[in-house]
Design a protein around this motif. Structure first.
Motif, mmCIF file in Angstrom:
data_model
loop_
_atom_site.group_PDB
_atom_site.id
_atom_site.type_symbol
_atom_site.label_atom_id
_atom_site.label_comp_id
_atom_site.label_asym_id
_atom_site.label_seq_id
_atom_site.Cartn_x
_atom_site.Cartn_y
_atom_site.Cartn_z
ATOM 1 N N UNK A 208 0.820 -1.209 0.000
ATOM 2 C CA UNK A 208 0.000 0.000 0.000
ATOM 3 C C UNK A 208 0.854 1.258 0.000
ATOM 4 N N UNK A 227 -3.164 -8.043 -7.875
ATOM 5 C CA UNK A 227 -4.311 -7.719 -7.019
ATOM 6 C C UNK A 227 -4.248 -6.275 -6.534
ATOM 7 N N UNK A 228 -3.035 -5.805 -6.247
ATOM 8 C CA UNK A 228 -2.907 -4.431 -5.754
ATOM 9 C C UNK A 228 -3.200 -3.425 -6.857
ATOM 10 N N UNK A 231 -7.107 -3.408 -7.494
ATOM 11 C CA UNK A 231 -7.870 -2.658 -6.499
ATOM 12 C C UNK A 231 -7.666 -1.158 -6.624
ATOM 13 N N UNK A 232 -6.567 -0.739 -7.249
ATOM 14 C CA UNK A 232 -6.230 0.685 -7.293
ATOM 15 C C UNK A 232 -6.108 1.203 -8.720
ATOM 16 N N UNK B 263 -3.766 -4.598 3.293
ATOM 17 C CA UNK B 263 -4.544 -5.198 2.210
ATOM 18 C C UNK B 263 -4.936 -4.142 1.190
ATOM 19 N N UNK B 264 -5.051 -4.533 -0.081
ATOM 20 C CA UNK B 264 -5.355 -3.520 -1.086
ATOM 21 C C UNK B 264 -6.786 -2.978 -1.023
ATOM 22 N N UNK B 265 -7.729 -3.778 -0.544
ATOM 23 C CA UNK B 265 -9.127 -3.349 -0.606
ATOM 24 C C UNK B 265 -9.444 -2.282 0.443
ATOM 25 N N UNK B 268 -10.921 -3.212 3.894
ATOM 26 C CA UNK B 268 -10.030 -3.709 4.940
ATOM 27 C C UNK B 268 -9.398 -2.552 5.704
#
Lengths: 323, 303
Positions: A208, A227-228, A231-232, B263-265, B268
């Motif tokens: 993050x 995945x990162x 999500x972004x 976590x990316x979401x 979370x």
């Protein structure tokens, strides 16, 4: 000081009672065992990249088998292997294969007679990202990525050094920490040697931080698991990668059919074979993992394994552990 | 009879050299007051922003289900009960171990030890230990409690490691509390024929108890908020059962916060903030307890 003895006894009693509850609560949280035959504790450690999948599998497995506990940790691929090869854990999550000639990994496993099976459970596409304000970089070759992240990359690197025609502004580099399998994999395929990388990048174990870094800096570049990025994707721009056969953007399709090269990487679990043969709950857990990994990987943001590849892993596991 | 009339001009003129400095001295005083005010302002501002941010993100997630639930991959279903119980167990172990060890060490150093170079060295080293990074205690705990003593990655091992971490702070706070007891108390006890043990037990310890308890409770708050050493000694991050302190895995609140925050979401991040609110509430309770204990224990102290 003359607190009444009664008050003191009461306070002490309260403390003991609290301690008692806290300790006793460990006994049995859910009386509804539903008559499940399986019982025991399965300890898992390893890669933080694989962790979300393992967490999802462990959650569903424990719902189905209330007698089994699956505490999961994330010490990183390398840290996890060190514990796994000491026999402290039952399964290790890994975002790269085990290093057979490493003292803490392959050699330690051999010394301690720990047999394992390498099972691929999903695919990740390492995604190279820049700030959306960066309009000039849309596709980079492996060689250009090496110019940015290679061990010989100069401190004052400008985008114009990466490719003639890019503006002459500084490249602000971010990358995952050296303990992560992500770092190991990227350095291996881009720089040709594991752990060989520039000293001039901001490193963070927390992806993050990398997302925030690139989202707030027009000249920044970084890479991390798909995945990162997924999500972004509103804050970041993914770079297409040219691995020798044209520019390919990281998408579920290109990662799945391996046309996103060379940054598509396999994700593994390493079950301890000796323990799995002796403990039915561990074997059942790995069976369950392979059965559900496709659906759960997709749910937590990874790319599911193609069906034929998954079947191969299932066959390998069945053959190793025995019917 | 030469007493000066207060309204009359003073018999001896005030030295004129003080006059010009008066304004400057007053100004210096005002500047210092302003600097102090600014210092507290910076602190309050940072705290306010932090609290607003945490509450804005976390409050929507905070409900009874969150407090009584277990972790889940779906943020909406996730809860922190195992982490809460784990933190509680670690806190109790820390209290059980650090109170007798810390207080006994402090009593030895202030009431029994001779004032020689060795004991001064000892005291200096204890102060230095308070500044050792907490991750070092994690390495020590891993080698000593988890592996050598074979406790494994349990909350008992975590409690022992955290005890080592806060022991220097407890000892220093207790020493200060014991030193603050006037020597007249000691001499008075001896004058009545008390032995050293009777003096410590009946006079010095009760008088120092408020300070000792405050130090202990604040140190416990630190132990409960600490994550780094526990990462090393094997706290898990996904624990869906209530931990048994003597065997098996456990997790604690700061670890749960750390894991969710990475976590990316976005959801979370929300439950991570909610867990931070729970830690803050726990800290508030402990600090409040420190105040109450201090007030109760010091009611009968008068000298």
């Amino acid at each position: 000081m003359t607190t009444t003895p009664k008050a003191r006894v009461a306070a002490f009693g309260l403390l003991i009672a609290l301690a008692g509850t806290a300790c006793a609560s460990g006994a049995s949280p859910s009386p509804a065992s539903s008559g499940a035959a399986l019982a025991g504790t399965i300890t898992i450690d390893g890669s933080s990249t694989v962790y979300p999948i393992t967490e999802a599998v462990a959650e569903d497995f424990q719902l189905a088998n209330s007698g089994v506990r699956v505490p999961t940790s994330l010490s990183g691929t390398g840290g996890g292997f060190k514990k796994f090869c000491k026999g402290e854990t039952d399964i290790n999550d890994a975002s790269r294969p085990i290093k057979a000639d490493d003292d803490g990994e392959g050699k330690a496993c051999a010394t301690n007679n720990i047999e394992y099976v390498e099972l691929q459970i999903a695919i990740d596409g390492l995604t190279v990202v820049v700030n959306p304000a960066n309009t000039f970089a849309t596709c980079l070759t492996v060689e250009e990525l090496n110019r940015i992240y290679g061990p010989d990359s100069p401190r004052e690197l400008k985008w114009s050094d990466v490719r003639a025609g890019f503006p002459a502004v500084a490249v602000n580099r971010f990358m995952p920490g050296a303990d992560s399998g992500t770092f190991d994999y990227f350095t291996e395929v881009i720089n040709g040697e594991v752990d060989a990388a520039t000293q001039n990048a901001t490193q963070s174990e927390d992806d993050n931080v990398l997302v925030t870094g690139v989202a707030g800096d027009a000249n920044a570049i970084s890479f991390f698991g798909y995945a990162y990025y997924a999500e972004n994707s509103d804050k970041l721009k993914a770079i297409e990668v040219d691995g020798g056969s044209g520019c390919v953007a990281p998408t579920e399709a290109t990662i799945n059919d391996a046309s996103y090269r060379p940054l598509s990487r396999p994700l593994f679990i390493y079950p301890d074979l000796g323990k799995a043969k002796a403990r039915p709950e561990l074997k059942a857990f790995v069976d369950f993992f392979l059965e559900n990994t496709s659906a759960l990987s997709a749910e937590v943001g990874y790319v599911a394994l193609p069906a034929d590849l998954l079947q191969k892993e299932k066959d390998e596991w069945a053959a190793a552990v025995g019917g | 009879m030469t007493v000066a009339n207060p309204t009359a001009p003073p018999a001896t003129p005030v030295a004129p050299r003080f006059e010009p400095a008066l304004m400057r001295r007053k100004l210096t005083g005002t500047i210092f007051y302003g600097a102090c005010l600014a210092a507290i302002g910076v602190l309050l501002l940072a705290l306010t922003f932090l609290l607003i941010d945490v509450f804005r993100r976390g409050l929507p997630w905070l409900d009874l289900g969150f407090l009584s639930g277990v972790p889940s991959r779906r943020p909406a279903n996730a809860g922190i009960l195992p982490a809460l119980v784990g933190s509680f167990q670690v806190g109790i172990f820390v209290a059980i171990f650090s109170f007798p060890l810390g207080v006994a060490a402090a009593i030895y150093l202030t009431e029994y030890a001779k004032d020689n170079w060795f004991n001064r060295l000892l005291q200096t080293n204890i102060s230095n230990l308070a500044g050792v990074p907490s991750i070092i205690y994690g390495i020590l705990g891993l080698a000593l409690f988890v592996r050598l003593l074979g406790l494994g990655p349990t909350s008992l091992a975590a409690g022992l490691t955290m005890t080592l971490l806060i022991l220097p702070v407890v000892i220093i706070a207790s020493i200060e509390a014991l030193k603050a007891v006037p020597d007249a108390q000691r001499e008075g006890a001896y004058a009545l024929g008390a032995t050293r043990w009777q003096m410590v037990r009946g006079s010095i310890f009760p008088a120092a108890a408020p300070g000792i308890m405050t130090g202990l409770i604040l140190a416990m708050a630190r132990a409960i908020g600490e994550a780094a050493p526990l990462l090393l000694i094997g706290a898990s991050v996904f624990v869906t059962f209530l931990p048994n302190p003597l065997e098996g895995s456990y997790t604690v609140l700061p670890i749960q916060v750390l894991q969710w925050a990475s976590r990316p979401q976005a959801d979370f991040q929300g439950i991570s903030a909610a867990a931070i609110i729970v830690i803050l509430a726990l800290m508030l309770v402990l600090n409040g307890l420190a105040l109450v204990v201090r007030a109760r224990l010091s009611r009968h102290i008068q000298w």
